[in-house]
Design an enzyme around this catalytic site. Structure first.
Site, short mmCIF file in Angstrom:
data_model
loop_
_atom_site.label_atom_id
_atom_site.label_comp_id
_atom_site.label_asym_id
_atom_site.label_seq_id
_atom_site.Cartn_x
_atom_site.Cartn_y
_atom_site.Cartn_z
CG HIS A 131 -4.38 -0.68 -0.24
ND1 HIS A 131 -3.78 -1.59 0.61
CD2 HIS A 131 -3.57 0.41 -0.24
CE1 HIS A 131 -2.67 -1.08 1.10
NE2 HIS A 131 -2.52 0.13 0.60
CG ASP B 268 -4.61 -4.81 1.08
OD1 ASP B 268 -4.63 -4.54 -0.13
OD2 ASP B 268 -4.18 -4.04 1.96
N GLY C 104 3.07 4.81 1.57
CA GLY C 104 4.00 4.44 0.51
C GLY C 104 4.65 3.10 0.74
CB SER D 84 0.70 0.10 0.69
OG SER D 84 -0.12 0.49 1.76
CB SER E 47 -2.34 -4.83 4.56
OG SER E 47 -3.66 -4.32 4.43
#
Length: 380
Positions: free
Chosen positions: A224, A252, A332, A334, A349
Site C-alpha cells: 500500500h 500487502d 509511517g 508501514s 501492514s
C-alpha cells in the site's frame, strides 16, 4: 549513501535496515557473527519493557522459542492429516500441537512437543477460512483467522458495530462455513503509511513508509506504500529506486529495486534501543512466540505472535494470509521489519491503536513475498 551516518538514516528509513544501502555493508552497531543475536542487552531491555520479563526469563524464552520453531516443522510432518495446528505455550515453554487422532501422539511428543486432542484438523479450518475469504465483508468486520488454540476460525468484529445487521449477517454466514468463534476489537484496522514528514524515511509521492528487508537487488516493503513503477526517494531525498512489483489489497507486499549508489545490508535498525540486528534467515516463528518490529516512526517495539493466516478487512479491501501480533505501530511504520531473534518474519501492514495506549499490528509474511517475486533474502 556515502557517509556512515547514512546507514542509520537509511536503515532508519527502513525500519529495517533494509539495505538501503546507505551505510556500510555491516554497520558498526550490528552484532558480530559470533555474538548471540537474540540476547543482547538492548533486546532484553525491550522484552522487559514490552513483555514484562526479567532478563533471565527473556533469555530462557528466546531459547525455548527457537526450539519450538524447529519442532513445529517436524511435528507437522509427523502428524500428517491429524495435524490441528500448533502454538508456543509461554507457561510451559514448549510447543503445543493439536491432533485429531491420538495415534500420532507418541511420535509428536517424542519430538519434544506437548499435544492436545482437537476436533478439527488444520486443513479443515483452512478450508473454512477459505470459504470466508471468498465473501465480501462489511466495514464492521475487522477480519478473520484460524486460531489453533481455540481450534476454530475467529471472526473479529468492531465492538461498536457488532449488532449492525450486516455484521450479524456475515457472522451467521461464517458459522455456516465451519467452526467459528467471534472476538471483538475496539476499532477497525488501518494501514500505517503516513504523509511526508521529517525523520528517517523512504518516500514515494507524498507518502512515507519504512523499508522492510534487504533482498539481493533491493528491498521488500508494504504494497500500500506504492504501485509498480512508482519512484522511491531515500532518507536524504535522493533517487533511491523503483517499485518493481506491488500488490494491495488482496496482499500487502511490494518489491523495490535500488539504483547504483545504494546497496543492501542484512540488518534491521535497532534505533539505539537494541544493537542493529543482523538477519540470518527467515524461519517462521510459531504462534505465541515473541517478536519485535522496527519502524521509522515508533522505532523498536516487541510483543507476541497472536495468530496466522488472518484476513484483515481494511477500508480499501481485504488482505489475506496476514500474521497478527500484539506489537504496536503508527503511521509511517508501514513496510517495516518484523523479526524474531535473527529470523526475518514479515513487513508491517496495519493495525489498530498506537504505541502510547497499545494496540495490535499485522504483517505480511516475508517468505510469501520472496516466493512471489523470486527474491533472495540478504542474510549475514
Amino acid at each position: 549513501m556515502r557517509r556512515t551516518s547514512a546507514l542509520r538514516a537509511a536503515v532508519a528509513a527502513l525500519m529495517l535496515t533494509v539495505g538501503f544501502g546507505a551505510a556500510h555493508a555491516v554497520p558498526a552497531s550490528a552484532e558480530p557473527s559470533g555474538a548471540t543475536p537474540t540476547a543482547s542487552a538492548g533486546l532484553l531491555d525491550a522484552m522487559r519493557r514490552d513483555l514484562g520479563l526479567t532478563d533471565q526469563q527473556a533469555v530462557e524464552r528466546l531459547k525455548a522459542e527457537r526450539d519450538a520453531a524447529r519442532v513445529e516443522t517436524e511435528a507437522k510432518r509427523a502428524a500428517g492429516d491429524s495435524y490441528g495446528g500448533a502454538w508456543f505455550d509461554v507457561r510451559s515453554g514448549r510447543l503445543v500441537v493439536g491432533l485429531t487422532d491420538r495415534g500420532e501422539e507418541a511420535e509428536v511428543r517424542a519430538l519434544g512437543a506437548e499435544t492436545r486432542l482437537v476436533r478439527h484438523s488444520a486443513g479443515a479450518l483452512d478450508r473454512a477460512k477459505a470459504r470466508l475469504d471468498a465473501r465480501s465483508a462489511p466495514a464492521g468486520v475487522a477480519g478473520w483467522h484460524v486460531d489453533p488454540r481455540t481450534n476454530s476460525v475467529v471472526v473479529t468484529v468492531v465492538r461498536a458495530d457488532r449488532d449492525a445487521p450486516a455484521v450479524r449477517a456475515f457472522v451467521e454466514q461464517a458459522r455456516g462455513a465451519g467452526p467459528v468463534t467471534v472476538a471483538e476489537t475496539p476499532t477497525a484496522p488501518r494501514t500505517y503509511a503516513a504523509g511526508t514528514v521529517g525523520g528517517d524515511p523512504y518516500y514515494t509521492g507524498n507518502v512515507r513508509c519504512s523499508i522492510g528487508f534487504s533482498v539481493h537487488g533491493g528491498f521488500v516493503t508494504a504494497g500500500h506504500c506504492g504501485r509498480a513503477g512508482a519512484a522511491v526517494r531515500g532518507w536524504d531525498g535522493s533517487a533511491m529506486g523503483t517499485f518493481q512489483g506491488s500488490s494491495f489489497p488482496g496482499d500487502d507486499y511490494a518489491y523495490v529495486s535500488i539504483h547504483s549508489g545504494w546497496w543492501t545490508v542484512p540488518v534491521v535498525l535497532g534505533w539505539g534501543t537494541v544493537p542493529d540486528r543482523l538477519v540470518r534467515g527467515s524461519a517462521e516463528a510459531p504462534v505465541g512466540a515473541s517478536i519485535c518490529r522496527s519502524g521509522s516512526t515508533t522505532r523498536w517495539h516487541c510483543g507476541t505472535v497472536l495468530g496466522k493466516n488472518q484476513t484483515v478487512n481494511y477500508s480499501q479491501g481485504a488482505v489475506h494470509q496476514m500474521t497478527k501480533t500484539s506489537v504496536c505501530a503508527e503511521g509511517g511504520d508501514s513496510g517495516g521489519a518484523f523479526i524474531s531473534g535473527d529470523q526475518a518474519q514479515g513487513v508491517t501492514s496495519g493495525g489498530w491503536g498506537n504505541c502510547s495506549t497499545g494496540g495490535e499490528t499485522w504483517f505480511q509474511p516475508v517468505n510469501e513475498i520472496l516466493g512471489r517475486y523470486g527474491l533472495t533474502l540478504h542474510t549475514a
